[in-house]
Motif scaffolding. Structure first.
Motif, PDB file in Angstrom:
ATOM      1  N   ASP A 126       0.830  -1.214   0.000  1.00 10.85           N
ATOM      2  CA  ASP A 126       0.000   0.000   0.000  1.00 10.85           C
ATOM      3  C   ASP A 126       0.858   1.255   0.000  1.00 10.85           C
ATOM      4  N   GLY A 127       2.031   1.185   0.610  1.00  8.37           N
ATOM      5  CA  GLY A 127       2.920   2.335   0.651  1.00  8.37           C
ATOM      6  C   GLY A 127       3.658   2.587  -0.653  1.00  8.37           C
ATOM      7  N   PRO A 130       0.310   2.808  -3.906  1.00  7.10           N
ATOM      8  CA  PRO A 130      -0.969   3.197  -3.309  1.00  7.10           C
ATOM      9  C   PRO A 130      -2.113   3.131  -4.314  1.00  7.10           C
ATOM     10  N   GLY A 131      -3.245   2.701  -3.810  1.00  4.47           N
ATOM     11  CA  GLY A 131      -4.449   2.659  -4.640  1.00  4.47           C
ATOM     12  C   GLY A 131      -4.620   1.397  -5.459  1.00  4.47           C
ATOM     13  N   GLU A 132      -3.664   0.473  -5.396  1.00  2.00           N
ATOM     14  CA  GLU A 132      -3.784  -0.751  -6.188  1.00  2.00           C
ATOM     15  C   GLU A 132      -4.465  -1.866  -5.394  1.00  2.00           C
ATOM     16  N   PRO A 174      -7.321  -1.327  -1.436  1.00  2.00           N
ATOM     17  CA  PRO A 174      -6.176  -0.779  -0.701  1.00  2.00           C
ATOM     18  C   PRO A 174      -6.545  -0.448   0.746  1.00  2.00           C
ATOM     19  N   GLY A 175      -5.647  -0.816   1.661  1.00  2.00           N
ATOM     20  CA  GLY A 175      -5.878  -0.537   3.078  1.00  2.00           C
ATOM     21  C   GLY A 175      -6.950  -1.411   3.691  1.00  2.00           C
TER      22      GLY A 175
END
Length: 192
Positions: A126-127, A130-132, A174-175
């Motif tokens: 995620d870092g 991001p967004g994947e 994500p997240g």
């Protein structure tokens, strides 16, 4: 595409409450042989590979590629976690997405290490990307893997029949971690 693109590799080792996720080293080779030759580990993966074949064919430093982490406990490898790109041979819902895979030695089962390591790897992912979204596939008969997928925040996309068994494909936004113990990563201190 089967890689993660422009991700810098190897990253600084990731430390969790109990584990270190790091790039593979030559000292891990015997643990990789043990992992890939284990009938217990490969119950839902089509069976183990022959130990002699692995000894012959495995490189000196196995799994050297972006997204491939050795999971270390008390200085010894207990498993691997990898994030790769799902290839054209995968289900349409998975193609081109990052895919989470993991294998742990039987002696490491039942202590929450898989969740802790996968959560750390997903936090790293995620870092850096991001967004994947990330996908995960497992046999529905593998109840431990199904529980882990749910705990990591994967939601069912589809079930399908392959390799003589019902398969499950999950998607994680994500997240999407849903909870558990000790899985939040932090970079290792310099020199660690």
């Amino acid at each position: 595409m089967d890689d993660l693109g422009s991700v810098a590799w190897p990253p600084v080792p990731i430390m969790t409450e109990r584990l270190v996720l790091r790039a593979s080293e030559s000292r891990d080779r015997s643990a990789f042989v043990e992992l890939l030759a284990s009938p217990e580990v490969h119950t839902y993966l089509g069976g183990p590979r022959a130990r002699a074949e692995l000894e012959r064919e495995l490189p000196e430093v196995p799994m050297q590629r972006p997204g491939g982490f050795v999971v270390e406990l008390d200085g010894a490898m207990i498993g691997q976690v990898q994030l790769t790109r799902a290839s054209e041979s995968h289900r349409p819902a998975a193609r081109g997405k990052a895919e989470l895979g993991y294998l742990f030695l039987p002696r490491a089962w039942g202590s929450g290490y898989a969740f802790e390591a996968c959560a750390a790897a997903l936090g790293w992912f995620d870092g850096v990307l991001p967004g994947e979204p990330v996908v995960l596939a497992t046999q529905t008969a593998n109840t431990g893997s199904m529980r882990l997928a749910a705990k990591l925040g994967f939601a069912e996309v589809e079930r399908f029949w392959a390799w003589d068994a019902e398969q499950w494909l999950g998607l994680r936004s994500p997240g999407g971690l849903t909870g558990g113990r000790g899985g939040w990563p932090r970079p290792a201190a310099r020199g660690a």
